[in-house]
Design a protein around this motif. Structure first.
Motif, PDB file in Angstrom:
ATOM      1  N   GLU A  35      -3.836   4.961   6.733  1.00  0.00           N
ATOM      2  CA  GLU A  35      -3.976   3.764   5.905  1.00  0.00           C
ATOM      3  C   GLU A  35      -4.476   2.587   6.751  1.00  0.00           C
ATOM      4  O   GLU A  35      -4.156   2.468   7.933  1.00  0.00           O
ATOM      5  N   VAL A  55      -4.188  -1.383   6.766  1.00  0.00           N
ATOM      6  CA  VAL A  55      -3.469  -2.522   6.207  1.00  0.00           C
ATOM      7  C   VAL A  55      -3.979  -3.787   6.890  1.00  0.00           C
ATOM      8  O   VAL A  55      -4.000  -3.866   8.120  1.00  0.00           O
ATOM      9  N   ARG A  95     -11.380  -7.221   1.994  1.00  0.00           N
ATOM     10  CA  ARG A  95     -11.791  -6.779   0.661  1.00  0.00           C
ATOM     11  C   ARG A  95     -12.511  -5.433   0.716  1.00  0.00           C
ATOM     12  O   ARG A  95     -12.331  -4.580  -0.156  1.00  0.00           O
ATOM     13  N   ASP A 104      -6.935  -0.676   2.658  1.00  0.00           N
ATOM     14  CA  ASP A 104      -6.280   0.045   1.566  1.00  0.00           C
ATOM     15  C   ASP A 104      -5.275  -0.865   0.876  1.00  0.00           C
ATOM     16  O   ASP A 104      -5.093  -0.809  -0.337  1.00  0.00           O
ATOM     17  N   ARG A 105      -4.610  -1.705   1.694  1.00  0.00           N
ATOM     18  CA  ARG A 105      -3.683  -2.688   1.148  1.00  0.00           C
ATOM     19  C   ARG A 105      -3.769  -3.970   1.969  1.00  0.00           C
ATOM     20  O   ARG A 105      -4.096  -3.940   3.152  1.00  0.00           O
ATOM     21  N   GLN A 142       2.113  -7.737  -1.469  1.00  0.00           N
ATOM     22  CA  GLN A 142       1.325  -6.624  -0.944  1.00  0.00           C
ATOM     23  C   GLN A 142       0.628  -5.973  -2.124  1.00  0.00           C
ATOM     24  O   GLN A 142       1.233  -5.744  -3.159  1.00  0.00           O
ATOM     25  N   ALA A 143      -0.668  -5.739  -1.958  1.00  0.00           N
ATOM     26  CA  ALA A 143      -1.448  -5.237  -3.091  1.00  0.00           C
ATOM     27  C   ALA A 143      -2.739  -4.607  -2.585  1.00  0.00           C
ATOM     28  O   ALA A 143      -3.134  -4.818  -1.433  1.00  0.00           O
ATOM     29  N   ARG A 144      -3.376  -3.860  -3.451  1.00  0.00           N
ATOM     30  CA  ARG A 144      -4.713  -3.373  -3.131  1.00  0.00           C
ATOM     31  C   ARG A 144      -5.669  -4.569  -3.105  1.00  0.00           C
ATOM     32  O   ARG A 144      -5.445  -5.564  -3.796  1.00  0.00           O
ATOM     33  N   PRO A 145      -6.735  -4.492  -2.316  1.00  0.00           N
ATOM     34  CA  PRO A 145      -7.619  -5.663  -2.169  1.00  0.00           C
ATOM     35  C   PRO A 145      -8.176  -6.179  -3.491  1.00  0.00           C
ATOM     36  O   PRO A 145      -8.235  -7.401  -3.701  1.00  0.00           O
ATOM     37  N   ASP A 146      -8.583  -5.267  -4.380  1.00  0.00           N
ATOM     38  CA  ASP A 146      -9.177  -5.746  -5.634  1.00  0.00           C
ATOM     39  C   ASP A 146      -8.175  -6.579  -6.424  1.00  0.00           C
ATOM     40  O   ASP A 146      -8.513  -7.626  -6.993  1.00  0.00           O
TER      41      ASP A 146
END
Length: 241
Positions: free
Chosen positions: A28, A30, A200, A204-205, A217-221
């Motif tokens: 991953e 991050v 972006r 992955d996060r 904490q989130a996915r870039p989109d």
């Protein structure tokens, strides 16, 4: 691969990390972002024990890395760390910077270490600078050598502490391109950076930190389009402005 379990860290009366609990999966990428002084660099420096913690646990592949029984040299040999200020040995060439640790810590013969180093310098586009000293390299070139040096130990994990913040703007892209390449190869990476375009595109996060806590904490989109925490919303609004 990494698990933070209620990690707390103080500098005197100031709490730099406040109850951090998060995980990084194998393979991953991050990206940790947030305002200056939010605890980002302190957080990743605890992973290779450049900073001690005062309570909680940090597990790497299930092992409590702040346990007294952990062999510190062996632990750090498994983690590549790329600093803000390059930290190359000024009296050694680019090639020698990349061969020192594998020869001393892994017992590689010079020929083996140099072959591996040349492959890595080629990967970061600097094979032609193998015999140059840091003073003869641009900032972007020095940082790419620093990445090659970290990779020379074949670590399963790479940590980046604002690797482009000391660079002139025209040099930032060449370093980010190397980092993109590592991400595409499946390297586990934790990157503290203000390069939101990189976050972006590659992460992955995204972890957003402020005042020693991971507030979001989130996915870039999702993070860039619809941040949930008011402090994250303000941070992104300030960047856009």
């Amino acid at each position: 691969m990494i698990e933070f379990d209620q990690v707390n860290k103080w500098f005197g009366g100031y709490q730099a990390l406040a109850g951090i609990s998060e995980r990084v999966g194998r393979g991953e990428v991050v990206v940790v972002c947030g305002p200056s002084g939010s605890g980002k660099s302190t957080l990743i420096r605890t992973v290779n024990r450049l900073e001690p913690i005062h309570s909680g646990r940090i597990l790497l592949d299930g092992i409590d890395i702040h346990s007294r029984s952990v062999d510190l040299d062996r632990h750090r040999a498994r983690i590549g760390f790329v600093f803000q200020q390059f930290n190359l040995f000024p009296h050694l060439t680019a090639l020698q910077n990349c061969t020192l640790a594998p020869m001393r810590l892994r017992g590689l013969k010079r020929v083996q270490a140099e072959e591996r180093a040349m492959v890595l310098l080629e990967r970061v586009g600097l094979a032609h600078k193998a015999h140059a000293y840091p003073s003869e390299l641009s900032g972007g070139q020095q940082q790419r050598v620093a990445i090659a040096r970290a990779l020379a130990m074949e670590p399963p994990l790479m940590l980046f502490d604002e690797p482009t913040s000391a660079l002139d703007p025209e040099m930032v892209g060449e370093v980010l391109q190397v980092m993109r390449s590592l991400a595409q190869d499946g390297m586990t990476m934790v990157c503290v950076t203000h390069e939101m375009g990189f976050a972006r595109e590659v992460a992955d996060r995204v972890w957003f930190m402020d005042a020693g806590s991971i507030l979001e904490q989130a996915r870039p989109d999702a993070f860039f389009s619809t941040p949930q925490h008011p402090r994250a919303q303000q941070f992104l609004a300030d960047i856009k402005r």
